[in-house]
Design a protein around this motif. Structure first.
Motif, mmCIF file in Angstrom:
data_model
loop_
_atom_site.group_PDB
_atom_site.id
_atom_site.type_symbol
_atom_site.label_atom_id
_atom_site.label_comp_id
_atom_site.label_asym_id
_atom_site.label_seq_id
_atom_site.Cartn_x
_atom_site.Cartn_y
_atom_site.Cartn_z
ATOM 1 N N ALA A 267 0.814 -1.226 0.000
ATOM 2 C CA ALA A 267 0.000 0.000 0.000
ATOM 3 C C ALA A 267 0.841 1.268 0.000
ATOM 4 O O ALA A 267 0.291 2.364 -0.107
ATOM 5 C CB ALA A 267 -0.949 -0.002 1.200
ATOM 6 N N PRO B 272 -2.630 4.047 -1.993
ATOM 7 C CA PRO B 272 -3.245 3.920 -0.661
ATOM 8 C C PRO B 272 -4.499 3.053 -0.706
ATOM 9 O O PRO B 272 -5.622 3.501 -0.454
ATOM 10 C CB PRO B 272 -3.571 5.375 -0.299
ATOM 11 N N LEU B 273 -4.290 1.765 -1.050
ATOM 12 C CA LEU B 273 -5.398 0.836 -1.276
ATOM 13 C C LEU B 273 -5.064 -0.511 -0.646
ATOM 14 O O LEU B 273 -3.893 -0.870 -0.519
ATOM 15 C CB LEU B 273 -5.618 0.627 -2.784
ATOM 16 N N SER B 274 -6.091 -1.259 -0.288
ATOM 17 C CA SER B 274 -5.900 -2.614 0.223
ATOM 18 C C SER B 274 -5.996 -3.613 -0.928
ATOM 19 O O SER B 274 -7.066 -3.785 -1.513
ATOM 20 C CB SER B 274 -6.977 -2.946 1.264
ATOM 21 N N ALA C 56 -6.834 6.381 -7.565
ATOM 22 C CA ALA C 56 -5.788 6.539 -6.551
ATOM 23 C C ALA C 56 -4.466 6.854 -7.240
ATOM 24 O O ALA C 56 -4.157 6.315 -8.309
ATOM 25 C CB ALA C 56 -5.668 5.271 -5.715
ATOM 26 N N ARG D 64 -9.525 8.236 6.593
ATOM 27 C CA ARG D 64 -9.527 6.947 7.287
ATOM 28 C C ARG D 64 -9.417 5.829 6.252
ATOM 29 O O ARG D 64 -10.139 5.811 5.267
ATOM 30 C CB ARG D 64 -10.820 6.800 8.082
ATOM 31 N N PHE D 65 -8.515 4.893 6.510
ATOM 32 C CA PHE D 65 -8.212 3.795 5.590
ATOM 33 C C PHE D 65 -8.446 2.505 6.365
ATOM 34 O O PHE D 65 -7.932 2.330 7.469
ATOM 35 C CB PHE D 65 -6.746 3.956 5.156
ATOM 36 N N THR D 66 -9.261 1.592 5.836
ATOM 37 C CA THR D 66 -9.616 0.383 6.588
ATOM 38 C C THR D 66 -9.396 -0.878 5.767
ATOM 39 O O THR D 66 -9.376 -0.843 4.533
ATOM 40 C CB THR D 66 -11.090 0.404 7.032
ATOM 41 N N TRP D 67 -9.248 -2.007 6.459
ATOM 42 C CA TRP D 67 -9.233 -3.316 5.819
ATOM 43 C C TRP D 67 -9.790 -4.326 6.815
ATOM 44 O O TRP D 67 -9.659 -4.170 8.022
ATOM 45 C CB TRP D 67 -7.838 -3.688 5.336
#
Length: 427
Positions: A131, A135-137, A155, A335-338
């Motif tokens: 990442a 900025p990605l899962s 992105a 906010r960035f989540t996985w």
């Protein structure tokens, strides 16, 4: 273990990893940029080696590479072994790549021993897992299953500032098909997905075990540009009652979250809470000033979704409590989540059985870091992971996996795939 004591597949894995290290060196480590020339080189090298073994190669719209060794029955769903070939900047050679070459090595063992599985074996080299570039899962594996959010194609890569779609197109792929959700592989045609990866923590080293079987992959959330805002003031002239000190506000935040972490551990839960970057504006800070603004990142991980929810709820409570007490405000920012991922109990049982048959120590361990395997598990595909012992962590040039340990993972995986259709636990 001498080179002669390795399996033929292990020797092949070592040669491919050495070639990768040589070709993608970027002192003090290696760099394989997602959708860049170095990642392309790695994909081309792995493809060439698989084709020498008689595997058929194809590439999907996102550039993911599928190397298929045909089984006896083309109607059966496939076993997929995969990982990624990109790296962080100036990182180590093994993170991701060890998993792809392990799959290649299993393929070489099957060919060398004249074993034909009942079903196809596919080695998958996924794109852009790290990442740090986008900025990605897991955009590569998400695209492989037709699940990538179309907005993700906008992105921007951290070094170039250009979009994921631009870089896909530049490498000869088809971001428009990715945007439409065209999958590279049908999830319903995957019997099992297995990822081999170096361990990024110290558990296997501490246990003296070359290989571990992963129980689950932590999910998490990250705030990448958070701020604690107070007011700048003279360090001598501003009395305590009038201060709005962002440093003290931030310190209270850290202490409050650590207290929550302590409480969770007392209750038997695992999590990690990391403030990875703390900074102030050098044009504003000084030895005689109360700091009015402090920036930080926050990374929280756990394999339990409920634990993540509890930590985040407490985070926002602390924002309010500290804000009132210190006269500061918090702006969390993006906010960035996985999501957490649980590994298949049936596949874990199959790996346990293979380890027992080989008289191999393979303890169960959790994964605090994210992996492409999480995408497949999240899509309902039976998924498993093997960790390989590795000193000095990962994402740095000092990764220290031994080929002899990777060879143990290759042996375990070979036994697992050859026993797969005779297993009572087959998913």
């Amino acid at each position: 273990m001498t080179d002669a004591a390795l399996t033929a597949g292990g020797r092949l894995a070592g040669r491919v990893l050495d070639r990768l290290a040589e070709a993608t060196a970027d002192e003090p480590g290696i760099t394989r940029v997602a959708y860049g020339p170095s990642e392309r080189f790695a994909h081309d090298l792995v493809r060439s080696e698989a084709e020498k073994l008689g595997a058929a190669a194809r590439v999907d719209a996102a550039g993911n590479l599928y190397l298929t060794l045909a089984g006896r029955d083309p109607d059966l769903s496939a076993i997929v072994i995969g990982s990624h070939l990109d790296s962080v900047a100036h990182g180590g050679n093994f993170d991701g790549a060890a998993g792809v070459v392990a799959g290649l090595a299993v393929m070489a063992e099957l060919v060398g021993q004249n074993i034909r599985l009942a079903r196809d074996l596919i080695v998958l080299a996924a794109r852009a897992e790290e990442a740090v570039w986008f900025p990605l899962s897991y955009p590569g594996s998400q695209a492989a299953l037709g699940l990538l959010d179309p907005q993700a194609l906008e992105a921007r890569r951290s070094d170039s500032g250009r979009t994921l779609a631009d870089h896909m197109r530049e490498e000869g792929f088809d971001p428009d098909a990715v945007r439409r959700g065209v999958p590279g592989i049908d999830a319903g045609r995957i019997a099992a997905f297995v990822e081999v990866h170096i361990e990024q923590g110290p558990r296997l080293v501490a246990a003296g075990a070359p290989v571990g079987i992963v129980t689950g992959i932590a999910g998490g959330f990250r705030y990448v540009d958070a701020k604690c805002l107070g007011a700048y003031a003279h360090s001598g002239a501003e009395p305590r009652f009038a201060r709005h000190d962002s440093v003290l506000g931030f310190a209270d935040l850290v202490a409050g979250l650590e207290a929550k972490w302590d409480a969770l551990e007392r209750d038997g839960h695992e999590a990690t809470i990391t403030f990875g970057r703390v900074q102030s504006d050098p044009s504003q800070h000084g030895g005689s000033r109360v700091l009015g603004e402090l920036g930080f990142t926050l990374d929280v991980r756990s394999a339990e979704a409920s634990v993540l929810a509890r930590i985040e709820a407490r985070l926002h409570e602390i924002f309010a409590e500290v804000g009132a007490r210190r006269g500061v405000t918090f702006e969390p920012g993006p906010r960035f989540t996985w999501e957490p991922a649980t590994m298949s109990p049936a596949l874990i049982a199959g790996l346990d059985r293979a380890a027992t048959e080989l008289q191999m120590s393979a303890p169960h361990v959790p994964s605090g870091a994210g992996h492409d395997a999480a995408t497949f598990a999240g899509a309902g595909i039976p998924t498993a992971m093997l960790f390989v012992r590795n000193e000095n962590g990962s994402h740095n040039p000092h990764e220290a996996m031994e080929i002899a340990d990777l060879d143990q993972a290759i042996r375990l995986l070979l036994r697992f795939v050859t026993d797969f259709d005779n297993s009572p636990d087959q998913p």
